[in-house]
Design an enzyme around this catalytic site. Structure first.
Site, PDB file in Angstrom:
ATOM      1  N   GLU A  79       1.037  -1.042  -0.142  1.00  0.00           N
ATOM      2  CA  GLU A  79      -0.512   0.066   0.307  1.00  0.00           C
ATOM      3  C   GLU A  79       1.217   1.204  -0.247  1.00  0.00           C
ATOM      4  O   GLU A  79       0.781   2.550  -0.268  1.00  0.00           O
ATOM      5  CB  GLU A  79      -1.071   0.001   1.084  1.00  0.00           C
ATOM      6  N   GLU A 110       5.799 -22.586   8.511  1.00  0.00           N
ATOM      7  CA  GLU A 110       6.168 -21.389   9.797  1.00  0.00           C
ATOM      8  C   GLU A 110       7.566 -21.738  10.643  1.00  0.00           C
ATOM      9  O   GLU A 110       8.198 -21.540  11.352  1.00  0.00           O
ATOM     10  CB  GLU A 110       5.482 -20.453  10.964  1.00  0.00           C
TER      11      GLU A 110
END
Length: 294
Positions: A79, A110
């Site tokens: 963004e 992970e």
């Protein structure tokens, strides 16, 4: 047990709630996310002060996470281009499991600390880079591996977690613990833990963009006008920042190829685009300083 994993003592009968009570329960619990970020405002300010000079010197923002935390980091970086014209090559996001993990969980990814280390090393981090590790649990091996590689390269490391005593926070140069406590649905850190991370990341990156002269007053004068809505916004911002009438603002914005900051400087100093570009460069893109220059 981690606080984010501890069952909430308030909602043991959640599955029996009527729709109105169920909705209110989830909404009201989100307020804890705001409080958790408020509690670490000083830590966020320290992070801004430490990161801004490195980015001013050409460094990059590098986000490292897994699952929801990884996706939120990538979103924050993505963004920055349309909002502040921050180059995409200077806002990089790593998520355990790679790009496919954006849409579907990659089981076990992970837990691989070595892969996190390799992924960060592949970006060739430097002392000007800012690496942000995000993990709700605070102990995600992939994130810890990434922070290890970043520190070895001399980058500034920030660690965001949602549990007190989190290794991710302890391992970073600046640790930020968003203590959101138990979730309404036990262990579902996509709820208020994720909301707190979003607020913290948004706050951090927005403050950095203000420090890097991407904002004039409180106007986003470095946006990229890439569609009709944003072109209309760019024109409105040009008028607000310059006080110029519509026709003059339109002409300046056209000559500035849609760059609001440049158009405002052209109008304020009665300069052509080339001279305004040079003046803005002399002041490191700081519009207020360029406008005040003799």
């Amino acid at each position: 047990m981690l606080r984010t994993e501890t069952p909430s003592p308030l909602h043991g009968a959640l599955d029996t709630y009527a729709a109105d009570k169920l909705v209110r329960t989830f909404v009201e619990d989100q307020y804890e996310a705001v409080r958790a970020v408020e509690a670490v405002a000083d830590d966020l300010a320290r992070a801004v002060d430490a990161a801004a000079p490195r980015l001013q010197a050409g460094g990059r923002l590098i986000y490292v996470g897994a699952g929801t935390s990884g996706r939120l980091g990538i979103l924050d970086g993505v963004e920055l281009l349309p909002t502040f014209s921050w180059p995409p090559e200077r806002a990089l996001g790593l998520i355990a499991g790679g790009p496919p993990a954006l849409f579907k969980a990659v089981e076990g990814a992970e837990d691989d600390a070595e892969q996190g280390e390799r992924d960060v090393q592949a970006l060739a981090p430097t002392t000007n880079d800012v690496v942000i590790g995000v993990a709700a649990s605070g102990g995600t091996p992939y994130v810890l591996g990434g922070l290890k590689a970043a520190q070895a390269a001399g980058a500034l490391t920030l660690g965001l977690a949602n549990n007190p005593g989190a290794p991710v926070a302890a391992a970073a140069d600046i640790g930020i613990v968003l203590d959101t406590g138990p979730e309404v649905i036990s262990g579902s850190t996509r709820l208020k833990a994720g909301t707190a991370q979003k607020i913290a990341l948004n706050t951090l990156s927005s403050c950095l963009m203000v420090r890097l002269n991407k904002v004039h007053g409180n106007l986003m004068v470095d946006l990229q006008a890439t569609n009709a809505k944003l072109r209309k916004r760019a024109l409105s911002l040009t008028q607000r920042a310059s006080g110029a009438p519509l026709e003059a603002a339109e002409a300046a914005l056209a000559a500035a190829h849609g760059h609001v900051k440049l158009a405002v400087l052209m109008l304020g100093k009665q300069l052509n685009a080339a001279d305004a570009t040079a003046l803005l460069a002399q002041h490191a893109g700081h519009l207020r300083a360029a406008l005040d220059a003799p």
